[in-house]
Design a protein around this motif. Sequence first.
Motif, short mmCIF file in Angstrom:
data_model
loop_
_atom_site.label_atom_id
_atom_site.label_comp_id
_atom_site.label_asym_id
_atom_site.label_seq_id
_atom_site.Cartn_x
_atom_site.Cartn_y
_atom_site.Cartn_z
N LEU A 16 0.91 -1.15 0.00
CA LEU A 16 0.00 0.00 0.00
C LEU A 16 0.93 1.18 0.00
O LEU A 16 1.36 1.66 1.03
N HIS A 20 -0.76 6.90 -2.49
CA HIS A 20 -2.03 6.21 -2.29
C HIS A 20 -3.01 7.25 -1.82
O HIS A 20 -2.66 8.11 -1.04
N PRO A 21 -4.24 7.16 -2.27
CA PRO A 21 -5.16 8.23 -1.86
C PRO A 21 -5.46 8.27 -0.39
O PRO A 21 -5.95 9.26 0.10
N SER A 22 -5.20 7.19 0.34
CA SER A 22 -5.67 7.21 1.72
C SER A 22 -4.63 7.01 2.77
O SER A 22 -4.99 6.72 3.88
N ASN A 124 -13.90 9.53 4.70
CA ASN A 124 -13.48 9.50 3.31
C ASN A 124 -12.81 8.17 3.00
O ASN A 124 -13.03 7.58 1.95
N ASP A 125 -12.02 7.68 3.96
CA ASP A 125 -11.40 6.38 3.75
C ASP A 125 -12.42 5.29 3.66
O ASP A 125 -12.23 4.29 2.98
N LEU A 126 -13.53 5.47 4.37
CA LEU A 126 -14.57 4.46 4.30
C LEU A 126 -15.34 4.51 3.00
O LEU A 126 -16.07 3.61 2.69
N GLY A 127 -15.21 5.58 2.27
CA GLY A 127 -15.83 5.61 0.97
C GLY A 127 -16.94 6.62 0.78
O GLY A 127 -17.60 6.62 -0.23
N PHE A 129 -17.01 9.46 -0.13
CA PHE A 129 -16.79 10.38 -1.23
C PHE A 129 -16.83 11.84 -0.85
O PHE A 129 -17.60 12.61 -1.38
N VAL A 363 -6.79 0.24 5.96
CA VAL A 363 -6.83 1.67 5.67
C VAL A 363 -7.66 2.40 6.72
O VAL A 363 -7.31 3.49 7.18
#
Lengths: 378, 206, 383
Positions: A16, A20-22, A124-127, A129, A363
Amino acid sequence: MTDSLLQETETLEVNLGPQHPSTHGVFRMNVKLDGETIVSLKPVMGYLHRNHEQIAENISYLGSMPYTDRLDYFNSMSNNFAYALAVEKLAKIEVPERAQYIRVIMAELTRLVNHVSVTGFLLNDLGAFFTPVLYAFREREKILDVFEETAGSRMMCNYFRFGGVKLDLPPGVLDRIRKIVKEFPKFLDEFEGLLTQNEILCMRCQKVGVLPFDLALSASITGPMARASGVNYDIRKVDNYSIYNRFKFKVPLGKTGDVYDRFMIRILEMRQSVYILEQALKEIPEGPVLNPKTAALAKAPRNFKPPAGESYGRVESPKGELGFYLVSDGTPQPWRYHVRAPSFVNLTVLEDLCLGHKVADAVVILGSIDIVLGEVDH
Amino acid sequence: MLGVLRGMGITFKNFVTSYLFPRRADSLDTAGMVTVQYPEERLLEKERFRNFPFLIYDKTPDDLRCVACDICAKECPPKCIYIVREFDKDGKPLKRPAVFDIDLTVCMNCGICEEACPFDAIFMDHEFEIGGAERQQSLVYHKDQLLKPATYFAKIRPTDHATIEEKRRKEAEKKAAAAKQSSQGAAQTPPPPPPAVPPKSPQPNA
Amino acid sequence: MDSLFVNLKKGLLDFLSSFLPADFVMIASALVSIIAIAILGPFTMMYLTWFERKLISRIQNRIGPNRVGIFGLLQPLADGVKMLTKEDIVPDGADKVVHFLAPVVTVIPALLVFSVVPFGRNMAAVDLNVGFLFFIAVSATTTIAIFMGSWASRNKFSLLGGMRSVAQLVSYEVPMVLSAVPVILATGSLSTVSIVEAQSGWHGLKWFVFTPWGLVAFVIFYLCGVAECNRTPFDIPEGESEIVAGFHTEYSGMKFALWYMAEFMNVFTISGLTATLFLGGYQGPFLPSWVWFFTKTYALVFVMMWFRGTLPRLRVDQLMGLAWKFFLPFTLINLFVAGLWFFLPTRGLRVGVSLALLAVSFGFLVWVNKPFVPEKRMYEFAE
């Protein structure tokens, strides 16, 4: 590469990686996966090393104050606070009353800024958006505008000096802070409504990344992460530095120590910070904001020679215990300068927290530890 | 199920209010739209905002307050200031800089140079729309690019300008009174550098 | 007004038949439908991207694209130009043929299913009498296409994304089809046009969504449709924050645009099909039928995008658990209840028995799936 301890299947080794975005900065995790389950995890840091401690040994004490802003670049005021405390302990400088109140107000505003953004980033890491991030950032913008009016810069504030703060609050700022503090609980209710009872969030976060009480104590975890596991350690209560013993506030403690607890502890701490701010704003006196003996220091920082000795100044930064260890030998440059960064110490348990979970959880757990790479790598 | 629906209700409320409440330029109310459409609308400038430094002159660019004492260059944490004192035809040092370079790619906007200057000659500017096509030449500002008049300073930082003008006026009066007292018709010292009364302003060894 | 497009097509064909023989006119008729779909598909996708960006940005209290054209309406064109001019990167060890074919194989089924969606009265391109089955079968081929894309990229992240996506797509097909079976039971035919016709009468109260089994079936079909399109909260295959775009990590330029296009066309067709099956398709008072169809479809698309702006993502094992342990038993019970609906004599008995059975089974399933329910926590404060 392939782990020969597992007889039947091969483990997949995934990076990872630093981009990486997160991962909240340049941070690499070497993860060995068995299907989707994590078998081992090794964090690799050092991508943002900037020689902060070495630089500080070559410039004057005041000159390294702007560099401390950039350590934990998200909450620069608390770094300034810790460093100022360390030097004041070393040189035995007194701080006037109004400056103490302004310091507490700035520190608590920083705590609000940090906790609200970290919660947003966790989602945000959870999704989700960016929607919670942007709601959190609206509040952060208000507070950063206050910082800009007072200190001159939104993030790299460079506001605290040895013996007080650099400049007094401009007129009107106190009213703005009062207004922010009045509207913050309403915002927190809305934020919690978006998140706390959300079933998907609960499914993702409960019982994930459990940090047991004993491990938290033995690994010297501090900050909201430790309090979520039940460790009752808040430096504001233990040390009573600055004037925190004049304010009444409670310390929330969790029981399970999973990601959901850490997230909820931060929200409860924000409410306590609002309470402290209300008290401080009511009681703030008039007066000087910089110790007059050290006001002249600003004109000649290279003549500031603290007596030889050592000191350790620490604060409850929003991420944990931030400490500065200074050894002086009587010259204008410190002989040794060390930063005890909470993110670095809290990261040592990452592997224990992640074993047995899935990649997606790694993450999320990293997000709940709340690291800032500037601190981890100095 | 209910928690999810409640969350969706909140986002729907935000969706609707973003149409109903547009933002005003500097209000703290953030219910509704928060976007400021940049080149056309701007946020209000804050007075203490510090970006890169600039040198100040009183009446003409030759009349600058800086005396090339090198204190800001010594105090600057990342060492982005480079000063060379000017010499006149006989080789005697003058109280002006010949070369005053600030490397904007190194400067970290800390403001210590402004605090350390004993002659109120260098201040932090508000200019942030700076761009260069390459790093070496266009982002190193020389003396002529850094000089700005005191009227500009009054425009961007009115309260600081008022305080500093007050201080300089008082010092000029004190100096004039001292000069008149000490000897009649004694030579007036050249205007720019104020006397060494409040802060320590040692002349550095070159 | 209602038969505007039908009349246009008839007029064109009459014009052509004046100088072409009859066989050619038949081919021309098919060609007109094909061209209409081939224009409508990508055009819809472009403006769906605009719609999504504006919607999500308004949810987040910011203005979406508004510089390119008024209200940003020309933004999709700018995006298209950008995608076309990008360099086409193929990873070194990748399987070149499969890498090239994967986006193509995804887009084709997405376009094909447009032909059975009834856009208005007499406006389905092809009125197949197995329309619904055609839809399910063709849209299931996207599974193999996604797997082709992830395998051919020779990248561990893409592989993870591809495997997760295959698992997800296959598991969500089953509840989706089973929840639509009561509708077919009620209609007696698989053709989409006759499903819509069976819901006519009583000013819209005969739409299937107004029956208890219809409501449950609607919700389950819609949620499984969201999962089929890989949208949040089920967008694990492209889980942006975890595995950096999953199976389409290694695609750039026009190929990425094709994946994107396929996803949005799927969004549109799933919403359209949900509207057809449950919400009465193109029926409605006063306005022309195609306006009603597009309104209902876009309302469902709005809800899908609203989900995207609000909800976090489910984890893979929770996703699978939801499909197999919750949706599937519930659809089977729903099927049973729908059957009962047609055999019970009186209205009151029907409604009562159906509601009771559905509520009890919902409660039972929630109780069985304990880890899905959030626990309330109390926090203590220390001094």
